[in-house]
Design an enzyme around this catalytic site. Structure first.
Site, PDB file in Angstrom:
ATOM      1  N   ASP A  48       0.909  -1.178   0.060  1.00 44.48           N
ATOM      2  CA  ASP A  48       0.009   0.025  -0.040  1.00 44.48           C
ATOM      3  C   ASP A  48       0.875   1.230  -0.003  1.00 44.48           C
ATOM      4  O   ASP A  48       0.511   2.411   0.687  1.00 44.48           O
ATOM      5  CB  ASP A  48      -1.099   0.050   1.161  1.00 44.48           C
ATOM      6  N   HIS A 103      -4.817  -1.823  -5.840  1.00 39.74           N
ATOM      7  CA  HIS A 103      -3.880  -0.688  -6.205  1.00 39.74           C
ATOM      8  C   HIS A 103      -4.848   0.146  -6.806  1.00 39.74           C
ATOM      9  O   HIS A 103      -5.715   0.174  -7.357  1.00 39.74           O
ATOM     10  CB  HIS A 103      -3.085  -1.342  -7.328  1.00 39.74           C
TER      11      HIS A 103
HETATM   12  P1  GDP Z   1      -0.626   0.262  -3.325  1.00 45.10           P
HETATM   13  O1  GDP Z   1      -1.307  -1.011  -3.055  1.00 45.10           O
HETATM   14  O2  GDP Z   1       0.725   0.303  -3.228  1.00 45.10           O
HETATM   15  O3  GDP Z   1      -1.140   0.594  -4.940  1.00 45.10           O
HETATM   16  O4  GDP Z   1      -1.402   1.209  -2.702  1.00 45.10           O
HETATM   17  P2  GDP Z   1      -2.839   1.558  -2.238  1.00 45.10           P
HETATM   18  O5  GDP Z   1      -3.844   1.991  -3.488  1.00 45.10           O
HETATM   19  O6  GDP Z   1      -3.409   0.342  -1.589  1.00 45.10           O
HETATM   20  O7  GDP Z   1      -2.773   2.558  -1.085  1.00 45.10           O
HETATM   21  C1  GDP Z   1      -2.156   3.972  -1.354  1.00 45.10           C
HETATM   22  C2  GDP Z   1      -3.271   4.791  -1.057  1.00 45.10           C
HETATM   23  O8  GDP Z   1      -2.623   6.362  -1.222  1.00 45.10           O
HETATM   24  C3  GDP Z   1      -4.311   5.169  -2.036  1.00 45.10           C
HETATM   25  O9  GDP Z   1      -5.587   5.427  -1.456  1.00 45.10           O
HETATM   26  C4  GDP Z   1      -3.848   6.148  -3.160  1.00 45.10           C
HETATM   27  O10 GDP Z   1      -4.856   6.866  -3.543  1.00 45.10           O
HETATM   28  C5  GDP Z   1      -3.139   7.050  -2.014  1.00 45.10           C
HETATM   29  N1  GDP Z   1      -1.951   7.700  -2.655  1.00 45.10           N
HETATM   30  C6  GDP Z   1      -0.924   7.517  -3.344  1.00 45.10           C
HETATM   31  N2  GDP Z   1      -0.105   8.187  -3.508  1.00 45.10           N
HETATM   32  C7  GDP Z   1      -0.563   9.385  -2.556  1.00 45.10           C
HETATM   33  C8  GDP Z   1       0.164  10.674  -2.135  1.00 45.10           C
HETATM   34  O11 GDP Z   1       1.205  11.031  -2.644  1.00 45.10           O
HETATM   35  N3  GDP Z   1      -0.628  11.219  -1.508  1.00 45.10           N
HETATM   36  C9  GDP Z   1      -1.846  11.133  -0.790  1.00 45.10           C
HETATM   37  N4  GDP Z   1      -2.380  11.608   0.243  1.00 45.10           N
HETATM   38  N5  GDP Z   1      -2.012   9.786  -1.289  1.00 45.10           N
HETATM   39  C10 GDP Z   1      -1.504   8.958  -2.251  1.00 45.10           C
HETATM   40  P1  IMO Z   2      -0.964  -4.323  -2.151  1.00 46.01           P
HETATM   41  O1  IMO Z   2      -0.518  -4.787  -3.560  1.00 46.01           O
HETATM   42  C1  IMO Z   2      -0.866  -4.775   2.270  1.00 46.01           C
HETATM   43  C2  IMO Z   2      -0.823  -8.852   3.641  1.00 46.01           C
HETATM   44  C3  IMO Z   2      -2.048  -9.327   4.242  1.00 46.01           C
HETATM   45  C4  IMO Z   2      -1.504 -10.021   5.528  1.00 46.01           C
HETATM   46  C5  IMO Z   2      -0.276 -11.056   4.629  1.00 46.01           C
HETATM   47  C6  IMO Z   2      -0.743 -12.257   3.967  1.00 46.01           C
HETATM   48  O2  IMO Z   2      -2.164  -3.654  -2.093  1.00 46.01           O
HETATM   49  O3  IMO Z   2       0.280  -3.664  -1.534  1.00 46.01           O
HETATM   50  P2  IMO Z   2      -2.437 -12.993   2.285  1.00 46.01           P
HETATM   51  O4  IMO Z   2      -3.725 -12.726   1.890  1.00 46.01           O
HETATM   52  O5  IMO Z   2      -1.790 -12.487   1.175  1.00 46.01           O
HETATM   53  O6  IMO Z   2      -1.874 -14.331   2.258  1.00 46.01           O
HETATM   54  O7  IMO Z   2      -1.992 -12.165   3.336  1.00 46.01           O
HETATM   55  O8  IMO Z   2       0.142 -10.152   3.615  1.00 46.01           O
HETATM   56  N1  IMO Z   2      -0.942  -8.131   2.472  1.00 46.01           N
HETATM   57  C7  IMO Z   2      -1.011  -6.836   1.831  1.00 46.01           C
HETATM   58  N2  IMO Z   2      -0.904  -5.944   2.894  1.00 46.01           N
HETATM   59  N3  IMO Z   2      -0.970  -4.452   0.655  1.00 46.01           N
HETATM   60  C8  IMO Z   2      -0.927  -5.750   0.000  1.00 46.01           C
HETATM   61  O9  IMO Z   2      -1.118  -5.633  -1.316  1.00 46.01           O
HETATM   62  C9  IMO Z   2      -1.084  -6.940   0.718  1.00 46.01           C
HETATM   63  N4  IMO Z   2      -1.127  -8.168   0.178  1.00 46.01           N
HETATM   64  C10 IMO Z   2      -0.883  -8.983   1.121  1.00 46.01           C
HETATM   65  O10 IMO Z   2      -2.572  -8.039   5.069  1.00 46.01           O
HETATM   66  O11 IMO Z   2      -0.653  -9.519   6.602  1.00 46.01           O
HETATM   67 MG    MG Z   3      -2.740  -1.662  -1.664  1.00 41.28          MG
END
Ligand code: GDP
Ligand code: IMO
Ligand code: MG
Length: 458
Positions: free
Chosen positions: A35, A63
């Site tokens: 994330d 994502h």
């Molecule tokens: P990923 O799993 O790595 O793609 O990340 P996620 O989408 O799960 O979580 C990242 C969160 O941060 C999302 O809600 C994005 O919209 C948000 N985000 C990404 N870049 C930025 C940033 O530079 N600033 C802020 N405030 N939010 C961001």
């Molecule tokens: P993105 O791509 C955050 C974490 C789960 C748990 C561990 C194992 O959005 O960054 P699983 O269901 O994969 O067996 O869970 O891994 N986990 C993540 N945490 N972002 C993710 O993906 C994750 N994918 C798995 O929360 O701790």
């Molecule tokens: Mg994510």
């Protein structure tokens, strides 16, 4: 098509031209526990690539891509899908839940995003079945049942671990190519389903849970339908990437999950079941190592983690709570509140070393605005002694004492900044501290969730 058009036109300014990605393909991966903002970076860099390839994980990933007022949460589909002229590939290293994928395709189409032959699926990827979800939940129950100490991994419950376990076990696995072959699928399910029913039935009984045995025929009919829907998209994606490479096309690899969740190199056993770091892309996409030229590591300006496992800089206080609320730190996939803490540079340095990171994208810096002081973990102490490197044992990591460096925070909001020099001096000091401790240049800075809220340094 209105929204797709918007997705195309609302782009970051030409600042991307400043980013010298060098020769070869480019890989994007997370340097923490997920994330970090990978979706946003992949969406951004997709503009400079022809093909975007997911190489690991499954529907555990979430994502986010924000363009204008539109927010897209992608789970299995690569984050380049908003550009209709790019080919998006789900590689062989991914575990695919067809129900989730078909729903995701429909959801995007309903919003005017073209998903057709611009999405390709590997015939070597593995298939997630409902019994994997049940197994995931029951194994988690087994880790907590009757014990004072809860050892749950805290999985996303998407059947990821059991599907990868079956992949390694071989006889209980189904690949996408086999899904397309009715006879083969039927034969496989007649072998697998009785085994799963015995195993899951006894586990459910042991943990006092209800279990409805799976029916071979029902699963067969359901998965045949999925196969029909996905058939036109399935191919040998490693060959597809090879052909694209031969034609001089540029490929962007999207790592799901993140390095500290990598099954080999992460905080085992509190990890996911795939090779999430850039090391996994070669096997997960079927691409040799020398073809990847630049490796962009995505790191959040602070730390978050979802699920169980050690997190040395976790904050169980008002600051942690503030970061969670301002940063909207709730899971994209499960909605769970994310654990929040200070930036851990021991962890980021370790991940950057493993990935061969050539540049860092430092995301979500804007969320730290308004904090008086910023702390950054620059070392670990264990049993009173300084530790060298990042420990392999989760128990050791859980017991380390973080050594912090503290600097002044920045009061101003930075979400309108588009040039590095526009950032307050304290924010720049924070960025430079990260570069000093990791030895890797920070090339991109995220100052807000939208595609255009980005600073690219020359
Ligand atoms: P990923 O799993 O790595 O793609 O990340 P996620 O989408 O799960 O979580 C990242 C969160 O941060 C999302 O809600 C994005 O919209 C948000 N985000 C990404 N870049 C930025 C940033 O530079 N600033 C802020 N405030 N939010 C961001
Ligand atoms: P993105 O791509 C955050 C974490 C789960 C748990 C561990 C194992 O959005 O960054 P699983 O269901 O994969 O067996 O869970 O891994 N986990 C993540 N945490 N972002 C993710 O993906 C994750 N994918 C798995 O929360 O701790
Ligand atoms: Mg994510």
């Amino acid at each position: 098509m209105a929204q797709q058009a918007e997705a195309q036109t609302v782009t970051a300014p030409d600042v991307l031209d400043r980013l010298d990605l060098g020769a070869g393909h480019c890989a994007v991966g997370g340097l923490q526990w997920g994330d970090e903002g990978k979706g946003k970076i992949v969406d951004l860099l997709a503009q400079r690539h022809d093909m975007i390839v997911r190489y690991n994980g499954g529907a555990n990933a979430g994502h986010t891509v924000e363009v204008g007022d539109q927010r897209y949460a992608l789970h299995l589909i690569p984050s380049g899908i908003l550009y209709p002229d790019k080919t998006n590939v789900i590689g062989n290293g991914v575990v695919i839940d067809p129900a989730v994928l078909i729903k995701e395709i429909k959801g995007l189409r309903d919003r005017g995003v073209a998903v057709d032959k611009n999405l390709r699926i590997s015939n070597r990827a593995h298939v997630v079945f409902p019994y994997h979800h049940v197994q995931d939940a029951l194994f988690e129950s087994a880790l907590s049942a009757g014990r004072g100490d809860n050892k749950k991994i805290g999985t996303t419950g998407r059947g990821i671990g059991p599907c990868y376990a079956d992949k390694a076990l071989r006889s209980t696995a189904v690949r996408v190519g086999e899904l397309l072959d009715d006879c083969h699928l039927g034969e496989k399910l007649r072998h697998i389903v009785p085994l799963k029913n015995v195993m899951l039935g006894s586990l459910a009984q042991e943990y006092g849970q209800t279990f409805e045995p799976f029916n071979v025929n029902t699963l067969y009919q359901q998965y045949r339908e999925y196969a029909q829907a996905l058939r036109p998209l399935v191919c040998d994606t490693s060959e597809l990437i090879y052909q694209a490479t031969q034609q001089g096309k540029r490929v962007l690899f999207e790592g799901a999950n993140a390095t500290l969740l990598d099954v080999d190199h992460g905080t085992y056993p509190y990890v996911t079941s795939s090779s999430c770091s850039s090391l996994g892309l070669h096997t997960g996409a079927g691409v040799p190592a020398q073809q990847v030229g630049s490796l962009l590591g995505v790191a959040k300006a602070y730390s978050t983690r979802v699920g169980g496992g050690p997190m040395p800089t976790e904050l169980d206080d008002e600051i942690g709570q503030r970061i969670r609320e301002v940063g909207r730190e709730y899971g994209t996939t499960t909605g769970r509140p994310r654990r929040c803490g200070w930036l851990d540079l021991v962890a980021v340095r370790y991940s950057a070393r493993l990935n061969g990171t050539t540049g860092i994208a430092l995301m979500i810096l804007d969320v730290l605005a308004g904090l008086d002081r910023l702390k950054v973990c620059v070392g670990y102490k264990h049993a009173g002694k300084k530790l060298d490197g990042f420990p392999a044992e989760a128990g050791v990591l859980a017991a380390v004492e973080p050594v912090y460096e503290e600097i002044a925070g920045f009061a101003q909001q930075i979400d309108e900044c588009r040039e590095y020099d526009e950032l307050p001096a304290q924010a720049r000091a924070y960025v430079e501290l990260i570069e000093r401790h990791t030895g890797v240049p920070v090339r991109i800075i995220g100052v807000g969730p939208r595609r255009d809220q980005i600073i690219v340094r020359s």
